[in-house]
Design an enzyme around this catalytic site. Structure first.
Site, PDB file in Angstrom:
ATOM      1  N   LEU A 138      -5.735  -5.027  -4.104  1.00  0.00           N
ATOM      2  CA  LEU A 138      -5.966  -4.169  -5.243  1.00  0.00           C
ATOM      3  C   LEU A 138      -4.810  -4.436  -6.138  1.00  0.00           C
ATOM      4  O   LEU A 138      -3.896  -4.896  -5.562  1.00  0.00           O
ATOM      5  CB  LEU A 138      -6.057  -2.894  -4.543  1.00  0.00           C
ATOM      6  N   ASP A 139      -5.045  -4.058  -7.505  1.00  0.00           N
ATOM      7  CA  ASP A 139      -4.057  -4.410  -8.033  1.00  0.00           C
ATOM      8  C   ASP A 139      -2.833  -3.321  -7.829  1.00  0.00           C
ATOM      9  O   ASP A 139      -3.049  -2.405  -7.142  1.00  0.00           O
ATOM     10  CB  ASP A 139      -4.319  -3.765  -9.729  1.00  0.00           C
ATOM     11  N   LYS A 140      -1.607  -3.549  -8.118  1.00  0.00           N
ATOM     12  CA  LYS A 140      -0.521  -2.535  -7.959  1.00  0.00           C
ATOM     13  C   LYS A 140      -0.803  -1.221  -8.178  1.00  0.00           C
ATOM     14  O   LYS A 140      -0.160  -0.320  -7.193  1.00  0.00           O
ATOM     15  CB  LYS A 140       0.772  -3.194  -8.629  1.00  0.00           C
ATOM     16  N   GLU A 141      -1.271  -0.915  -9.349  1.00  0.00           N
ATOM     17  CA  GLU A 141      -1.320   0.634  -9.757  1.00  0.00           C
ATOM     18  C   GLU A 141      -2.840   1.109  -9.368  1.00  0.00           C
ATOM     19  O   GLU A 141      -2.959   2.216  -9.470  1.00  0.00           O
ATOM     20  CB  GLU A 141      -1.123   0.532 -11.307  1.00  0.00           C
ATOM     21  N   THR A 142      -3.347   0.343  -8.493  1.00  0.00           N
ATOM     22  CA  THR A 142      -4.584   0.957  -7.925  1.00  0.00           C
ATOM     23  C   THR A 142      -4.572   1.448  -6.473  1.00  0.00           C
ATOM     24  O   THR A 142      -3.974   0.627  -5.955  1.00  0.00           O
ATOM     25  CB  THR A 142      -5.763  -0.121  -7.958  1.00  0.00           C
TER      26      THR A 142
END
Length: 326
Positions: A138-142
């Site tokens: 997952l993306d860092k901010e997801t």
């Protein structure tokens, strides 16, 4: 060491410096830019700039980026929210802001560092040295659910399900506007954006890789925003973010895709100041991996897991529901 110079545009007026720079320099995460500012590596007029400083149109920034240093991931005692675990695998409910595996600018504090401490030597070598056990990322901010394998057999089985689209991933996203139609399928070519290799983009017919996202509107909040469920049929980098931008329903808080269009969108609708502030100041893309479905790779039983939205999304949704329940 690299030095980059950028200038603020009219749509950056009044934004926090870290947020504006995240738009101007999409190759860097907002957290990475904050880190550089803490180190005095971002200046305006020769003076260091704070992340919280407000931007004025025409402000010029100089960003100095030190050379990346490769490092082997080390175990770190970082708390994990474990949604499922057995001797073969576990599923983590990843918080927003946590990087999955080490890379340039993020050598520690990652999910991999936490997993190495939690599982010990069990993960060594599974899925690659720098991402042991990681099946999908997952993306860092997801935020949300991620599957992690504890042995090669589990890793192979889960990876095969991911490739064959049998591992089902369901996301919740808060987006600008109301999707039209309320539900549907977005099916496009997909690839690197022309002129910016750090961004992804929808490509023309027959170009790039296939990307398919099914979506359904769960709630509308006036004309300003909606809660949408997205089901990935393929798993391209930034797929949901790019596909929702493609149908002009950009993710709230996304600093990379559709920022200029969002500024124009707000001018078309009369919205309470507190709602505008909450939407514009949301600190990350409002995207959460809410459900994971798969066949256990060794036990061959169906596993379905769900995770509630994290507190930041819950707070925003509560405000929107209160304001638009009339």
């Amino acid at each position: 060491m690299e030095k980059i110079n950028v200038q603020a545009a009219p749509e950056d007026e009044g934004q926090r410096t870290d947020r504006a720079l995240a738009r101007l320099l999409p190759q860097f995460s907002r957290a990475r830019l904050q880190q550089l500012m803490e180190q005095g590596m971002v200046t305006a007029g020769g003076k260091p700039v704070k992340a919280s400083a407000r931007v004025k149109t025409g402000d010029s920034f100089s960003v100095t980026v030190p050379e990346a240093v490769e490092a082997e991931p080390q175990p770190q005692d970082i708390p994990l929210d474990i949604a499922y675990e057995d001797e073969d695998m576990l599923v983590i409910n990843k918080p927003p802001g946590m990087v999955v595996h080490p890379g340039a600018g993020n050598h520690d504090g990652t999910l991999v560092n936490a997993l190495l401490a939690y599982c010990g030597d069990q993960l060594s070598g599974i899925g690659g040295v720098k991402r042991p056990g990681i099946v999908h990322r997952l993306d860092k901010e997801t935020s949300g659910l991620m599957a992690v394998a504890k042995n090669d057999a589990a890793h192979k089985g889960l990876s095969e399900q991911l490739s064959s689209r049998k591992l089902k991933r369901v996301y919740h996203a808060i987006v600008w506007g109301q999707p039209r139609p309320r539900s549907g399928r977005i099916e496009t070519g997909f690839g690197r954006a022309t002129g910016n290799r750090q961004k992804m983009a929808v490509r023309g017919e027959g170009e790039g890789k296939e990307a398919i996202t099914d979506y359904e509107t769960l709630e509308n909040f006036g004309l300003i925003a909606s809660l949408v469920e997205c089901r990935l049929q393929t798993g391209r980098t930034h797929q949901i973010r790019v596909h929702m931008a493609h149908i002009q329903n950009w993710l709230v808080g996304d600093p990379v895709y559709g920022r200029n269009a969002i500024a124009k969108f707000l001018k078309l609708h009369k919205v309470e100041d507190k709602i505008v502030a909450a939407l514009r100041d949301f600190p990350r893309q409002a995207l959460h991996a809410a459900q994971l479905e798969f066949l256990h790779p060794l036990r061959h039983i169906k596993v379905t897991l769900k995770a509630e939205e994290p507190d930041d999304m819950k707070t925003l949704l509560a405000l929107l529901r209160k304001s638009y329940s009339r």
